[in-house]
Design a protein around this motif. Sequence first.
Motif, PDB file in Angstrom:
ATOM      1  N   ARG A   1       0.844  -1.198   0.000  1.00  0.00           N
ATOM      2  CA  ARG A   1       0.000   0.000   0.000  1.00  0.00           C
ATOM      3  C   ARG A   1       0.882   1.252   0.000  1.00  0.00           C
ATOM      4  O   ARG A   1       0.647   2.202  -0.735  1.00  0.00           O
ATOM      5  CB  ARG A   1      -0.868  -0.032   1.253  1.00  0.00           C
ATOM      6  CG  ARG A   1      -2.167   0.693   1.088  1.00  0.00           C
ATOM      7  CD  ARG A   1      -3.160   0.244   2.119  1.00  0.00           C
ATOM      8  NE  ARG A   1      -2.628   0.363   3.473  1.00  0.00           N
ATOM      9  CZ  ARG A   1      -3.030  -0.390   4.485  1.00  0.00           C
ATOM     10  NH1 ARG A   1      -3.922  -1.328   4.297  1.00  0.00           N
ATOM     11  NH2 ARG A   1      -2.528  -0.201   5.683  1.00  0.00           N
ATOM     12  N   MET A   2       1.925   1.230   0.835  1.00  0.00           N
ATOM     13  CA  MET A   2       2.806   2.402   0.926  1.00  0.00           C
ATOM     14  C   MET A   2       3.552   2.616  -0.385  1.00  0.00           C
ATOM     15  O   MET A   2       3.710   3.749  -0.838  1.00  0.00           O
ATOM     16  CB  MET A   2       3.801   2.234   2.063  1.00  0.00           C
ATOM     17  CG  MET A   2       3.134   2.389   3.404  1.00  0.00           C
ATOM     18  SD  MET A   2       4.336   2.486   4.727  1.00  0.00           S
ATOM     19  CE  MET A   2       3.299   3.145   6.030  1.00  0.00           C
TER      20      MET A   2
ATOM     21  N   VAL B   1       1.421   4.452  -2.820  1.00  0.00           N
ATOM     22  CA  VAL B   1       1.332   5.886  -2.528  1.00  0.00           C
ATOM     23  C   VAL B   1       2.639   6.583  -2.891  1.00  0.00           C
ATOM     24  O   VAL B   1       2.653   7.670  -3.459  1.00  0.00           O
ATOM     25  CB  VAL B   1       0.974   6.098  -1.044  1.00  0.00           C
ATOM     26  CG1 VAL B   1       1.120   7.545  -0.640  1.00  0.00           C
ATOM     27  CG2 VAL B   1      -0.439   5.619  -0.768  1.00  0.00           C
ATOM     28  N   ILE B   2       3.767   5.918  -2.585  1.00  0.00           N
ATOM     29  CA  ILE B   2       5.075   6.520  -2.849  1.00  0.00           C
ATOM     30  C   ILE B   2       5.277   6.664  -4.363  1.00  0.00           C
ATOM     31  O   ILE B   2       5.661   7.724  -4.845  1.00  0.00           O
ATOM     32  CB  ILE B   2       6.211   5.671  -2.225  1.00  0.00           C
ATOM     33  CG1 ILE B   2       6.146   5.761  -0.700  1.00  0.00           C
ATOM     34  CG2 ILE B   2       7.577   6.128  -2.714  1.00  0.00           C
ATOM     35  CD1 ILE B   2       7.019   4.750   0.027  1.00  0.00           C
TER      36      ILE B   2
ATOM     37  N   ARG C   1       3.079   6.903  -6.647  1.00  0.00           N
ATOM     38  CA  ARG C   1       2.190   7.939  -7.153  1.00  0.00           C
ATOM     39  C   ARG C   1       2.809   9.326  -6.932  1.00  0.00           C
ATOM     40  O   ARG C   1       2.692  10.202  -7.764  1.00  0.00           O
ATOM     41  CB  ARG C   1       0.882   7.859  -6.371  1.00  0.00           C
ATOM     42  CG  ARG C   1      -0.325   7.901  -7.259  1.00  0.00           C
ATOM     43  CD  ARG C   1      -1.489   7.451  -6.438  1.00  0.00           C
ATOM     44  NE  ARG C   1      -2.656   8.212  -6.781  1.00  0.00           N
ATOM     45  CZ  ARG C   1      -3.843   8.009  -6.216  1.00  0.00           C
ATOM     46  NH1 ARG C   1      -3.993   7.093  -5.306  1.00  0.00           N
ATOM     47  NH2 ARG C   1      -4.874   8.723  -6.570  1.00  0.00           N
ATOM     48  N   GLY C   2       3.505   9.494  -5.795  1.00  0.00           N
ATOM     49  CA  GLY C   2       4.131  10.776  -5.464  1.00  0.00           C
ATOM     50  C   GLY C   2       5.398  11.039  -6.250  1.00  0.00           C
ATOM     51  O   GLY C   2       5.811  12.179  -6.401  1.00  0.00           O
ATOM     52  N   HIS C   3       6.033   9.979  -6.778  1.00  0.00           N
ATOM     53  CA  HIS C   3       7.290  10.167  -7.496  1.00  0.00           C
ATOM     54  C   HIS C   3       7.090  10.334  -8.994  1.00  0.00           C
ATOM     55  O   HIS C   3       8.034  10.442  -9.729  1.00  0.00           O
ATOM     56  CB  HIS C   3       8.225   8.964  -7.252  1.00  0.00           C
ATOM     57  CG  HIS C   3       8.972   9.068  -5.950  1.00  0.00           C
ATOM     58  ND1 HIS C   3       8.340   8.913  -4.754  1.00  0.00           N
ATOM     59  CD2 HIS C   3      10.280   9.339  -5.670  1.00  0.00           C
ATOM     60  CE1 HIS C   3       9.242   9.062  -3.776  1.00  0.00           C
ATOM     61  NE2 HIS C   3      10.414   9.324  -4.311  1.00  0.00           N
TER      62      HIS C   3
END
Lengths: 485, 60
Positions: free
Chosen positions: B50-51, B54-55, B57-59
């Motif tokens: 899951r993390m 999210v990571i 998606r942010g990069h």
Amino acid sequence: MARVVILGAGIAGHTAALHLRRWLGREHEVVVVSPNSRWNWIPSNIWVGVGRMTRSQVTFPLAPVYRRKGIIFHQALATTLFPEGTADDPAPAVEIRSTAPDTAGETSRLTYDYLVNATGPRLNFAATPGLGPDGNSLSVCTDSHAEHTARELRAVIAKLRAGEPQRLVIGTGHGTCTCEGAAFEYTFNVEHELRQAGVRDKAEVIYLSNEYELGDFGVGGLTFTERGFTTSSRTWTESLFRERDVHAIVRAHVQKVEPGVIHYEQLDGSEHELPFDFAMLLPPFRGADLAAYDRDGNDITSRMFAPNGFLKVDADYTPKPYEEWSAKDWPSTYESAAYPNIFAPGIAFAPPHAISVPRKSPNGTVISPAPPRTGMPAGITARAVASTIRDRITQGQQAPAHRASMAHMGAACVASAGTGFTQGTAAAMTMYPVVPDREAFPATGRDPRGTSGEIGLAGHWIKAILHYLFLYKAKARPLWFLIPE
Amino acid sequence: MTPKPERTEPPMNKDTAESIAASPLPTSRTLRLRRNVPFQLLRFAAINLRMLGVILRGHK
Ligand SMILES: Cc1cc2nc3c(=O)[nH]c(=O)nc-3n(C[C@H](O)[C@H](O)[C@H](O)COP(=O)(O)OP(=O)(O)OC[C@H]3O[C@@H](n4cnc5c(N)ncnc54)[C@H](O)[C@@H]3O)c2cc1C
């Protein structure tokens, strides 16, 4: 030949320095200016503060890493910017004051082609009389503060063992604090230690916070789905408080800390005194308070910096009521609004506004969290800034800036609630995006698929692994760059 | 040094205290699962995935 000067060797500055050195040819200089000789993995200061780690486990000396990598390091504090140079020398420059033992106090000037202001937060203990380790409360914000706090905690445990009841207050030391997550972590780590020491029954643990309600964490709280129900970080946090018998005082602005007594005001205007035996209260943050002058020597500090000392970047700083706050107000390139060769990633940039709902007491006291900027956004924004600088050096000034807005960035946060390989727990949370975007996600501002929370031992393992992983990365050991920010 | 005032009941927020008292209390089974190593190994994998999502998606 270009020279990039980076102010600050925290998460943002160090990330930018390592990437730039990896990407740029040796004809270009990467220079780091930072007052401390050691790098500190700040999140693990929580474990130093309960005596489960030593300072040397959360820090390492910077000079050998920079020497190995070919980064020039000045152990110094940046004080003044001359972004247009001076009447005698038109090259942009920054004045620094040495903090190295052999040259302490000596000032010098460094010229630059690109400047990265990654000076992070200044711990503004002075905002509250009596706050901080030089006053009447404790801190875990630096490794030395945390070590001192661990000694005080040991003394409290000794008194509890002797049968003397103790009141421990942990939280925020001002109405405008941020970093509630760190106060939350320290609260539950202390509670865990008290239980491990077998003295929990004689201790009263109180969480004192400027949040409107528990679970706000300065990000306006989170909404996520659990076992087929929509739930909130508030319910979830309150459940942990109930399970661990921790009391809470919220909506509080600490006015002053006297020896053994906290004085605070609440959002309804009422004022209270809270006697304590042990108090760890975080300070509010300010920018590094750098001064700036134009070529003619005119003071341009207020043009470059917000009143809170943070650098103004490509954000929309027009004052607006809460209802009109938009995800678009948040910066994405971190380029100075005044000088395009100056950048401010991490905590050093001035945010356009808070994330939590702003609130004032009838006396006009602001009691609401400032927006947090945690390690992950600090690393991601630093990498984006480093990419922009690399492109402008190698492709020319016209190269477009890389973007990394906190309104398009998720965050993974692991809040420790007690340490130990089989006895530890942590709350593992994810959110997307950090800054709510009500246009993209009208219901709560965040994507329910990217927003989650879970408590357990697995979270603790992740937190412990992150400690070793990020220290490995910061030491620039082989393949360090494969570890994401 | 200012004399320490008498220890009094701290002025907790009544609504917050009530809300905490009414919040869901984990059952002993939930508490056991939170510490159960095999179960937590599964959760470890799930949280990491899951993390990572999210990571990444942010990069982008
Ligand atoms: C106790 C605590 C626990 C935390 N836990 C977590 C966590 O679990 N997860 C998480 O994601 N985040 C956590 N954070 C937040 C995290 O530490 C910050 O987001 C992060 O450090 C910000 O990076 P930065 O580079 O902007 O600032 P910093 O890391 O603070 O770095 C700033 C650097 O600038 C230097 N500097 C300051 N002034 C000057 C000057 N004038 N000239 C030159 N250099 C200067 C400083 O010495 C420092 O090296 C925690 C914070 C605290 C206080």
